[in-house]
Scaffold this motif. Structure first.
Motif, PDB file in Angstrom:
ATOM      1  N   GLY A 289      -6.558   7.321  -6.274  1.00  0.00           N
ATOM      2  CA  GLY A 289      -5.205   7.108  -6.773  1.00  0.00           C
ATOM      3  C   GLY A 289      -4.484   6.041  -5.968  1.00  0.00           C
ATOM      4  O   GLY A 289      -3.814   5.171  -6.521  1.00  0.00           O
ATOM      5  N   ARG A 290      -4.674   6.103  -4.635  1.00  0.00           N
ATOM      6  CA  ARG A 290      -4.057   5.103  -3.769  1.00  0.00           C
ATOM      7  C   ARG A 290      -4.544   3.712  -4.125  1.00  0.00           C
ATOM      8  O   ARG A 290      -3.783   2.763  -4.178  1.00  0.00           O
ATOM      9  CB  ARG A 290      -4.385   5.403  -2.297  1.00  0.00           C
ATOM     10  CG  ARG A 290      -3.359   6.281  -1.599  1.00  0.00           C
ATOM     11  CD  ARG A 290      -3.450   6.123  -0.097  1.00  0.00           C
ATOM     12  NE  ARG A 290      -4.773   6.437   0.414  1.00  0.00           N
ATOM     13  CZ  ARG A 290      -5.189   7.667   0.726  1.00  0.00           C
ATOM     14  NH1 ARG A 290      -4.382   8.686   0.561  1.00  0.00           N
ATOM     15  NH2 ARG A 290      -6.403   7.876   1.193  1.00  0.00           N
ATOM     16  N   ARG A 291      -5.861   3.627  -4.349  1.00  0.00           N
ATOM     17  CA  ARG A 291      -6.436   2.321  -4.658  1.00  0.00           C
ATOM     18  C   ARG A 291      -5.892   1.799  -5.997  1.00  0.00           C
ATOM     19  O   ARG A 291      -5.591   0.625  -6.140  1.00  0.00           O
ATOM     20  CB  ARG A 291      -7.965   2.419  -4.699  1.00  0.00           C
ATOM     21  CG  ARG A 291      -8.629   1.295  -3.907  1.00  0.00           C
ATOM     22  CD  ARG A 291     -10.107   1.560  -3.711  1.00  0.00           C
ATOM     23  NE  ARG A 291     -10.353   2.758  -2.912  1.00  0.00           N
ATOM     24  CZ  ARG A 291     -11.285   3.674  -3.187  1.00  0.00           C
ATOM     25  NH1 ARG A 291     -12.042   3.553  -4.246  1.00  0.00           N
ATOM     26  NH2 ARG A 291     -11.457   4.707  -2.401  1.00  0.00           N
TER      27      ARG A 291
ATOM     28  N   GLU B 194       0.807  -1.218   0.000  1.00  0.00           N
ATOM     29  CA  GLU B 194       0.000   0.000   0.000  1.00  0.00           C
ATOM     30  C   GLU B 194       0.839   1.267   0.000  1.00  0.00           C
ATOM     31  O   GLU B 194       0.305   2.359  -0.009  1.00  0.00           O
ATOM     32  CB  GLU B 194      -0.945   0.001   1.207  1.00  0.00           C
ATOM     33  CG  GLU B 194      -2.200  -0.804   0.929  1.00  0.00           C
ATOM     34  CD  GLU B 194      -2.985  -1.089   2.184  1.00  0.00           C
ATOM     35  OE1 GLU B 194      -2.803  -0.360   3.163  1.00  0.00           O
ATOM     36  OE2 GLU B 194      -3.760  -2.050   2.175  1.00  0.00           O
ATOM     37  N   ARG B 195       2.142   1.114   0.025  1.00  0.00           N
ATOM     38  CA  ARG B 195       2.975   2.320  -0.042  1.00  0.00           C
ATOM     39  C   ARG B 195       2.813   2.947  -1.417  1.00  0.00           C
ATOM     40  O   ARG B 195       2.849   2.289  -2.448  1.00  0.00           O
ATOM     41  CB  ARG B 195       4.426   1.964   0.239  1.00  0.00           C
ATOM     42  CG  ARG B 195       4.630   1.635   1.710  1.00  0.00           C
ATOM     43  CD  ARG B 195       6.065   1.554   2.046  1.00  0.00           C
ATOM     44  NE  ARG B 195       6.730   2.828   1.798  1.00  0.00           N
ATOM     45  CZ  ARG B 195       8.028   2.984   1.941  1.00  0.00           C
ATOM     46  NH1 ARG B 195       8.774   1.988   2.288  1.00  0.00           N
ATOM     47  NH2 ARG B 195       8.577   4.161   1.714  1.00  0.00           N
ATOM     48  N   VAL B 196       2.598   4.241  -1.421  1.00  0.00           N
ATOM     49  CA  VAL B 196       2.227   4.923  -2.660  1.00  0.00           C
ATOM     50  C   VAL B 196       3.109   6.143  -2.843  1.00  0.00           C
ATOM     51  O   VAL B 196       3.790   6.572  -1.913  1.00  0.00           O
ATOM     52  CB  VAL B 196       0.753   5.349  -2.609  1.00  0.00           C
ATOM     53  CG1 VAL B 196      -0.150   4.125  -2.622  1.00  0.00           C
ATOM     54  CG2 VAL B 196       0.469   6.199  -1.398  1.00  0.00           C
TER      55      VAL B 196
ATOM     56  N   LEU C 262       0.198  10.858  -3.105  1.00  0.00           N
ATOM     57  CA  LEU C 262      -0.986  10.063  -2.801  1.00  0.00           C
ATOM     58  C   LEU C 262      -1.075   9.726  -1.308  1.00  0.00           C
ATOM     59  O   LEU C 262      -2.059   9.157  -0.850  1.00  0.00           O
ATOM     60  CB  LEU C 262      -1.002   8.774  -3.624  1.00  0.00           C
ATOM     61  CG  LEU C 262      -1.260   8.957  -5.122  1.00  0.00           C
ATOM     62  CD1 LEU C 262      -1.232   7.619  -5.828  1.00  0.00           C
ATOM     63  CD2 LEU C 262      -2.575   9.659  -5.376  1.00  0.00           C
ATOM     64  N   GLU C 263      -0.020  10.088  -0.559  1.00  0.00           N
ATOM     65  CA  GLU C 263      -0.083   9.884   0.890  1.00  0.00           C
ATOM     66  C   GLU C 263      -1.097  10.865   1.470  1.00  0.00           C
ATOM     67  O   GLU C 263      -1.159  12.019   1.045  1.00  0.00           O
ATOM     68  CB  GLU C 263       1.290  10.157   1.535  1.00  0.00           C
ATOM     69  CG  GLU C 263       2.419   9.307   0.992  1.00  0.00           C
ATOM     70  CD  GLU C 263       2.562   7.999   1.745  1.00  0.00           C
ATOM     71  OE1 GLU C 263       1.700   7.730   2.593  1.00  0.00           O
ATOM     72  OE2 GLU C 263       3.516   7.258   1.471  1.00  0.00           O
TER      73      GLU C 263
END
Ligand SMILES: [Zn+2]
Length: 173
Positions: free
Chosen positions: A162-164, A98-100, A104-105
């Motif tokens: 975006g994270r997804r 899940e690190r982005v 996107l954090e």
């Protein structure tokens, strides 16, 4: 002087008994510098006490060398790996995935913008503007606050989308 021969304290090219003892291991290993090795040799020849130490140490080394060489058991690697908390490491795989990218954090957006109140308030402003337009009373200057009201929620949602997306592409790759 630990029972070492006081008379021979400076025997053999000025080497003292404590110094001699310090060098014994290297002397036996044959890794001592030539001149130093000769000093130890001369000291040992004249100092019985150090000679006893030397002989004892040599006996230990010989005993160690005589021990049979042990092969690591076949499952040695597996046992070592099993003792490492590898399961915990694997359990965190999803977190690592899940690190982005930094934009996107969540922390990339200021906290006030992410705050529920800001997002909800913004939506209320937009809803109010929309209501005015629906009522037929809308005018051009209202469009800006209407759009601005939508911005915090929109930004947060875009970011989370975006994270997804990143998470999905990582999961596939
Ligand atoms: Zn000595």
């Amino acid at each position: 002087m630990d029972g070492h021969d006081q008379r021979n304290h400076q025997a053999g090219d000025g080497l003292s008994c404590p110094d001699c003892c310090l060098e014994l291991q290297d002397y036996l290993d044959g890794t001592l510098e030539k001149k130093r090795s000769l000093s130890v040799f001369l000291h040992l020849r004249e100092c019985e006490s150090c000679r006893v130490d030397h002989d004892a140490l040599r006996a230990v080394f010989a005993g160690l060398e005589a021990l049979p060489a042990l092969e690591a058991p076949a499952d040695f690697d597996d046992k070592v790996l099993a003792s490492v908390p590898y399961a915990a490491y694997q359990a965190m795989a999803s977190l690592r995935r899940e690190r982005v990218p930094v934009f996107l954090e969540e922390q990339f957006l200021p906290a006030w913008l992410r705050a529920r109140a800001t997002r909800l308030g913004g939506l209320l402003v937009t809803a109010a503007v929309a209501a005015v337009f629906i009522a037929g009373a809308g005018s051009g200057w209202l469009l800006a606050p209407g759009a601005a009201g939508l911005a915090p929620e929109l930004l947060c949602r875009l970011q989370s989308a975006g994270r997804r997306l990143v998470g999905l592409s990582r999961a596939e790759g």
